[in-house]
Structure formats: C-alpha cells, structure tokens
Design a protein around this motif. Sequence first.
Motif, mmCIF file in Angstrom:
data_model
loop_
_atom_site.group_PDB
_atom_site.id
_atom_site.type_symbol
_atom_site.label_atom_id
_atom_site.label_comp_id
_atom_site.label_asym_id
_atom_site.label_seq_id
_atom_site.Cartn_x
_atom_site.Cartn_y
_atom_site.Cartn_z
ATOM 1 N N ARG A 78 0.673 -1.352 -0.053
ATOM 2 C CA ARG A 78 0.058 -0.151 0.110
ATOM 3 C C ARG A 78 0.871 1.252 -0.091
ATOM 4 O O ARG A 78 0.244 2.403 -0.187
ATOM 5 N N VAL A 79 2.099 1.328 0.284
ATOM 6 C CA VAL A 79 2.933 2.155 0.230
ATOM 7 C C VAL A 79 3.010 3.246 -1.140
ATOM 8 O O VAL A 79 2.920 4.488 -0.908
ATOM 9 N N PRO A 80 3.078 2.712 -2.395
ATOM 10 C CA PRO A 80 2.814 3.485 -3.795
ATOM 11 C C PRO A 80 1.812 4.247 -3.527
ATOM 12 O O PRO A 80 1.554 5.330 -4.333
ATOM 13 N N SER A 81 0.502 4.000 -2.830
ATOM 14 C CA SER A 81 -0.638 4.734 -2.958
ATOM 15 C C SER A 81 -0.516 6.089 -2.259
ATOM 16 O O SER A 81 -1.105 7.095 -2.565
ATOM 17 N N TYR A 82 0.383 6.174 -1.153
ATOM 18 C CA TYR A 82 0.884 7.636 -0.551
ATOM 19 C C TYR A 82 2.143 7.901 -0.586
ATOM 20 O O TYR A 82 2.248 9.213 -0.085
ATOM 21 N N TYR A 83 2.789 7.310 -1.037
ATOM 22 C CA TYR A 83 4.464 7.801 -1.144
ATOM 23 C C TYR A 83 4.711 7.378 -2.983
ATOM 24 O O TYR A 83 4.288 6.359 -3.447
ATOM 25 N N THR A 84 5.711 8.290 -3.438
ATOM 26 C CA THR A 84 6.369 8.083 -4.587
ATOM 27 C C THR A 84 7.876 7.503 -4.452
ATOM 28 O O THR A 84 8.697 8.189 -3.413
ATOM 29 N N TRP A 85 8.364 6.749 -4.984
ATOM 30 C CA TRP A 85 9.769 6.410 -5.332
ATOM 31 C C TRP A 85 10.768 7.253 -5.962
ATOM 32 O O TRP A 85 10.543 7.525 -7.042
ATOM 33 N N ASN A 86 11.785 7.771 -5.326
ATOM 34 C CA ASN A 86 12.840 8.592 -5.760
ATOM 35 C C ASN A 86 13.955 7.671 -6.089
ATOM 36 O O ASN A 86 14.753 7.380 -5.261
ATOM 37 N N GLN A 87 14.078 7.503 -7.586
ATOM 38 C CA GLN A 87 15.159 6.480 -8.092
ATOM 39 C C GLN A 87 16.474 6.977 -7.811
ATOM 40 O O GLN A 87 17.439 6.325 -7.431
ATOM 41 N N SER A 88 16.820 8.376 -7.612
ATOM 42 C CA SER A 88 18.013 9.036 -7.619
ATOM 43 C C SER A 88 18.584 8.933 -6.132
ATOM 44 O O SER A 88 19.726 8.293 -5.835
ATOM 45 N N SER A 89 17.550 9.302 -5.136
ATOM 46 C CA SER A 89 18.078 9.277 -3.712
ATOM 47 C C SER A 89 17.625 7.906 -3.079
ATOM 48 O O SER A 89 17.961 7.696 -1.936
ATOM 49 N N LYS A 90 16.921 6.856 -3.770
ATOM 50 C CA LYS A 90 16.800 5.744 -3.100
ATOM 51 C C LYS A 90 15.738 5.694 -1.874
ATOM 52 O O LYS A 90 15.997 5.117 -0.798
ATOM 53 N N THR A 91 14.811 6.649 -1.816
ATOM 54 C CA THR A 91 14.002 6.790 -0.959
ATOM 55 C C THR A 91 12.534 7.145 -1.362
ATOM 56 O O THR A 91 12.027 7.264 -2.271
ATOM 57 N N PHE A 92 11.665 6.865 -0.243
ATOM 58 C CA PHE A 92 10.264 7.074 -0.524
ATOM 59 C C PHE A 92 9.829 8.405 0.272
ATOM 60 O O PHE A 92 10.165 8.772 0.737
ATOM 61 N N GLN A 93 9.148 9.211 -0.810
ATOM 62 C CA GLN A 93 8.624 10.428 -0.436
ATOM 63 C C GLN A 93 7.037 10.547 -0.508
ATOM 64 O O GLN A 93 6.528 10.136 -1.368
#
Length: 212
Positions: free
Chosen positions: A184-199
Amino acid sequence: MYEIPNAAKISKPFQTQTSTSDDGYPKYRRRSPDQGGQSATVRNYDIDNRWIVPYNPLLLKMFDAHINVELCSSIKSIQYVTKYINKGSDQATFSIQSPNEVETYQSGRYICSSEAVWRILSFEVHDRAPTIVHLAVHLENGQRVYFTENNIQEVVNNPRDTMLTAFFKLCAQDDFAKTLTYDRVPSYYTWNQSSKTFQRRKQGTAVDGFPE
C-alpha cells in the motif's frame, strides 16, 4: 469430413488415447485403421488419421475455410494471444537508389482501415490503469548488488537501499507509514530513484489524524 494438411506439415504418430505432453501441448487420439480409424485415398494419396489436423465439421462448412480447433490446456496458449493477434501491422524497410543522389533509406508501414480511423479520431493508443509499481522483495542481505572493479569497496561499505530496505527506514521515521503494508506504500508515497527513498505524494487525498 477431413481436412488434408499441406505437404509442409509432418504426419503425427498413431495414439490410442488423448494425453498431455510434458511441454503442455496435447497429443490427440489418432487411431490406426487396425484400431477402427478411418482411411481414404485422395488424389492417389493414402490418407489416414496421422495426416488429419484437429477440426470442427460445423465451422468448416459454415465458413468454408481451413479452421483448426486446438485444446488450450497450458499457459503457453497466451503466446498466441500476444504473438499473432496483437503483433501489429506488417512493416517493410526499403531503399531508393538514384545514380545522381545519395542512397536514401525509408521505412514504410501498412495501416489497416480500422487503425487509420482510430488515429484520425484521436483515440488513445495506449493506456494502463491502475498504475503498476514493481516492489522489490528479497531476503535479509539478499538484495542484488551491481559493482565494478573500481567501485567494489564503496558498494560493499555503503550499499544502496532497495525499495524494501527503504520501506523499513521509512517506517522507522514516519508514523503513518507504520500503519501501511508494503503493497500500500505506493498509494501514499512515490519512489525517488536517484535518492533511493520514499517521499510523500504532493497530490492526493488527506488522511485523518496525519497532517501533511
């Protein structure tokens, strides 16, 4: 009623019962004349069950065409859906040569009437809903690591986070993330490929009890 295949097709061996082979394709019953199978002479050729492809007499008579009927009992049948039906229009690459001009290459593609109307009316050509996000799953310290001879020490000492390890770090810092499961994380967060973090998503529906 028989459908006689062309000469390029190879005859099948006789078989008393229909069975499924190891590759998922069926082996149809093909009885020999001694076992009650039928045989005939067509245009001076002796034809028996080894030369008959699976067919439906009703479809042959209705459409007056060569129509093979096959038993689909394997996931491999999906290849026919994606390979033949949706393979697209035929394409060709050709060249135009002239003694006074540099050789010019052009690529041409045939567009059928249905595709032409679809594009003229500006219908969507491609769409995918809902958005699909591939979430990495691996065991502890079992993530893939890519390195070269020059950066092997840096990669070993400072391994980059995967989506799974970044999710664990997110749960340690974000109280709302603790209430979510991994899927369910992608429903509320986006994945930053460069920093390897969820925002946190900047656009979306507000959640009661969790500001921002």
